[in-house]
Write an enzyme that holds these catalytic residues in place. Structure first.
Site, PDB file in Angstrom:
ATOM      1  N   GLY A  92       5.039   4.097  -6.110  1.00 34.28           N
ATOM      2  CA  GLY A  92       5.811   4.320  -4.893  1.00 34.28           C
ATOM      3  C   GLY A  92       5.008   3.703  -3.766  1.00 34.28           C
ATOM      4  O   GLY A  92       3.948   3.117  -4.005  1.00 34.28           O
ATOM      5  N   ARG A 178       5.647  -5.889   7.976  1.00 31.40           N
ATOM      6  CA  ARG A 178       6.468  -6.920   7.320  1.00 31.40           C
ATOM      7  C   ARG A 178       7.940  -6.538   7.348  1.00 31.40           C
ATOM      8  O   ARG A 178       8.285  -5.364   7.468  1.00 31.40           O
ATOM      9  CB  ARG A 178       5.946  -7.169   5.911  1.00 31.40           C
ATOM     10  N   ASP A 254       7.229  -3.371 -10.380  1.00 28.86           N
ATOM     11  CA  ASP A 254       7.306  -2.717  -9.064  1.00 28.86           C
ATOM     12  C   ASP A 254       7.119  -3.738  -7.943  1.00 28.86           C
ATOM     13  O   ASP A 254       7.333  -3.410  -6.772  1.00 28.86           O
ATOM     14  CB  ASP A 254       6.262  -1.600  -8.938  1.00 28.86           C
ATOM     15  N   ASP A 264       5.058  -8.404  -2.103  1.00 31.71           N
ATOM     16  CA  ASP A 264       3.757  -7.800  -2.417  1.00 31.71           C
ATOM     17  C   ASP A 264       2.701  -8.844  -2.795  1.00 31.71           C
ATOM     18  O   ASP A 264       2.298  -8.986  -3.950  1.00 31.71           O
ATOM     19  CB  ASP A 264       3.885  -6.745  -3.537  1.00 31.71           C
TER      20      ASP A 264
HETATM   21  P1  AMP Z   1       0.359  -3.387  -5.808  1.00 30.97           P
HETATM   22  O1  AMP Z   1       0.422  -3.921  -7.219  1.00 30.97           O
HETATM   23  O2  AMP Z   1      -0.839  -3.808  -5.029  1.00 30.97           O
HETATM   24  O3  AMP Z   1       1.605  -3.733  -5.067  1.00 30.97           O
HETATM   25  O4  AMP Z   1       0.238  -1.769  -5.871  1.00 30.97           O
HETATM   26  C1  AMP Z   1       0.617  -0.978  -6.962  1.00 30.97           C
HETATM   27  C2  AMP Z   1       0.750   0.480  -6.560  1.00 30.97           C
HETATM   28  O5  AMP Z   1      -0.497   0.978  -6.047  1.00 30.97           O
HETATM   29  C3  AMP Z   1       1.776   0.767  -5.490  1.00 30.97           C
HETATM   30  O6  AMP Z   1       2.344   2.024  -5.766  1.00 30.97           O
HETATM   31  C4  AMP Z   1       0.933   0.794  -4.224  1.00 30.97           C
HETATM   32  O7  AMP Z   1       1.539   1.525  -3.208  1.00 30.97           O
HETATM   33  C5  AMP Z   1      -0.337   1.460  -4.718  1.00 30.97           C
HETATM   34  N1  AMP Z   1      -1.537   1.091  -3.936  1.00 30.97           N
HETATM   35  C6  AMP Z   1      -2.137  -0.134  -3.871  1.00 30.97           C
HETATM   36  N2  AMP Z   1      -3.207  -0.079  -3.064  1.00 30.97           N
HETATM   37  C7  AMP Z   1      -3.309   1.191  -2.594  1.00 30.97           C
HETATM   38  C8  AMP Z   1      -4.216   1.884  -1.726  1.00 30.97           C
HETATM   39  N3  AMP Z   1      -5.244   1.282  -1.183  1.00 30.97           N
HETATM   40  N4  AMP Z   1      -3.970   3.191  -1.493  1.00 30.97           N
HETATM   41  C9  AMP Z   1      -2.939   3.825  -2.035  1.00 30.97           C
HETATM   42  N5  AMP Z   1      -2.063   3.248  -2.859  1.00 30.97           N
HETATM   43  C10 AMP Z   1      -2.235   1.947  -3.147  1.00 30.97           C
HETATM   44 MG    MG Z   2       3.304  -3.462  -5.086  1.00 34.68          MG
END
Ligand code: AMP
Ligand code: MG
Length: 488
Positions: A92, A178, A254, A264
């Site tokens: 999420g 964004r 995701d 992302d």
């Molecule tokens: P991503 O592949 O970087 O888009 O992130 C995958 C998941 O990890 C998503 O649910 C993001 O919201 C969560 N996420 C990534 N970085 C962080 C962070 N520094 N703190 C909290 N959640 C994160």
């Molecule tokens: Mg992501």
């Protein structure tokens, strides 16, 4: 007098969905001093903001949790997804918030999302923060893709905060604002499917059709029609990535947009030399998201999306549709590559394959090579190819150059017309890692001028005008096609 931000019209349609689609949450206030690093006036205009009337201090306060605008109802979206091939139900918005949806004076809808806004119910072990390095990379990278004609989310601004964030080392914290018409992901549907929540799925389908694909509302099989459209958009997106050498780095479901946009940004990169096996993300040990696997992975991701829709339409229809992906991709990919070389995507396909083989074996900077061909600097192109690695011989280069020249000349009325058309699809500049890194290094020392300069540079990728010599050159050999840290 109200400022431009005060007059934004919010109309938060996602926030009207049932409560279990999200968590309501305000941005966490970030440590001061916070400073605006860069603002994208074009995106301001898209939101209906006159950039000259924008109060930058107010924007900075909004982007760092010190001001909430009237009508904004921040929330963290719930979704799930397949990460590196495995289903993860716990995803999420873990560090981003949907601040709301803005309707501009033309009636267009834009969701405004603040990345780095603090922890949410979906943060798992994360700190909810974003660092300046990756925020600048997304800010400049997404704008560059947009001007190359590749669908993408866009960004209004980056702020640096007074916080130090722990990654491999301590780094300055930042936020990025964004925009896109929708942040819906394949993972939104996967969440309800794996929860076995049929009502949630139906509500999400209706929301998606109402807001993004209203022309499909009266379709006899709307879920299948939605799948077909998303698949077409996804195939043409990845075709453009392959034709321009863009490697996303983290193609989890995701991170897959239901609008077919690049979403992302993590350890993304453009290939410096043509290396199909390039892996951008240094944590991707198996090379799952290698450059040349992207089309296959998008197909796999679409299969996950199809699975998630299987309670809304017959599985046979989804399976039959999914079988079209390779053909949809190939058609668009060959077309995009052929356009860059000014030849025919069908009859000249062998010539295009020979070109890619030459690029791979010579390890030359293929963006520069294509630009030289486009500009009609054929001698320089030939010299560049011949000076490449030992994998190509002078005879192979000469043979390819002469077949290409013979072909391409038959398609254009004059060399001038050929150059005009090919220059318009072959960039002189890309947001290459070394250029972004120069801007990041300066910004980390408080100098934001290079971020602003590069924003202007990437806005006109098809002309050398207004560029510095270093923007147009290949990076030094030791900086080419490097893997990047996925921490952001
Ligand atoms: P991503 O592949 O970087 O888009 O992130 C995958 C998941 O990890 C998503 O649910 C993001 O919201 C969560 N996420 C990534 N970085 C962080 C962070 N520094 N703190 C909290 N959640 C994160
Ligand atoms: Mg992501």
């Amino acid at each position: 007098m109200p400022s431009a931000l005060d007059s934004l019209t919010f109309n938060n349609r996602y926030g009207q969905l049932p409560e279990y689609f999200y968590q309501r949450k305000s941005p966490q206030s970030l440590k001061k001093p916070a400073t605006l690093v860069a603002l994208n006036p074009e995106v301001a205009s898209l939101l209906g903001i006159n950039p000259c009337e924008l109060d930058e201090e107010q924007l900075t306060n909004w982007m760092t949790g010190h001001l909430q605008l009237r009508g904004s109802e921040p929330l963290a979206m719930k979704y799930a997804g397949h990460q590196f091939g495995y289903y993860n139900p716990d995803l999420g918005d873990g560090r981003g918030l949907l601040l709301g949806e803005i309707t501009n004076p033309q009636g267009q809808h834009w969701e405004v999302h603040l990345k780095g806004a603090g922890q949410t119910a979906f943060s798992r072990f994360g700190d909810g923060r974003a660092v300046l390095r990756s925020s600048i990379r997304e800010f400049l990278g997404s704008e560059a893709l947009h001007y190359l004609g590749i669908p993408t989310t866009r960004a209004l601004a980056v702020c640096v905060t007074g916080e130090a964030i722990r990654r491999e080392q301590l780094e300055p914290g930042a936020t990025l604002l964004r925009i896109t018409p929708s942040h819906l992901r394949f993972g939104h549907f996967e969440h309800f499917y794996y929860q076995q929540d049929q009502q949630g799925l139906e509500t999400l389908l209706k929301f998606t059709l109402d807001n993004l694909y209203p022309h499909l509302l009266d379709h006899p099989d709307p879920a299948l029609a939605l799948f077909d459209e998303v698949q077409e958009r996804t195939a043409s997106l990845v075709a453009l990535w392959q034709a321009y050498g863009f490697c996303h780095g983290v193609l989890n479901t995701d991170n897959m947009s239901l609008l077919g946009e690049t979403l992302d940004y993590g350890p993304f990169a453009f290939l410096d030399f043509y290396q199909p096996s390039y892996v951008g993300n240094h944590s991707d040990d198996q090379g799952r998201y290698a450059f040349d696997r992207q089309p296959q992975i998008m197909h796999w991701n679409l299969a996950c999306f199809a699975q998630a829709l299987s309670g809304l339409t017959a599985a046979e229809g989804l399976k039959a549709s999914l079988n079209h992906f390779p053909e949809l991709f190939q058609k668009q990919y060959r077309q995009s590559l052929a356009t860059r070389l000014g030849v025919n995507p069908v009859t000249d396909w062998p010539l295009l394959q020979d070109f890619l083989r030459l690029c791979e074996n010579s390890r030359v900077d293929w963006t520069r090579l294509l630009r030289l061909l486009a500009e009609g600097q054929l001698q320089a192109a030939e010299t560049l190819l011949k000076a490449g690695g030992p994998g190509v011989t002078a005879q192979q280069v000469e043979a390819w150059m002469s077949s290409w020249q013979n072909k391409v000349d038959t398609y254009f009325a004059s060399p001038q017309q050929r150059c005009r058309e090919l220059e318009a699809v072959n960039p002189c500049v890309l947001p290459r890692t070394h250029l972004l890194q120069q801007a990041i290094t300066a910004a980390e020392e408080g100098d934001f001028s290079e971020v602003k300069r590069l924003l202007a540079v990437f806005r006109h990728p098809f002309t050398p005008d207004g560029k510095q010599p270093g923007d147009l050159e290949s990076p030094p050999a030791h900086q080419q096609c490097l893997p990047l840290s996925c921490s952001s």
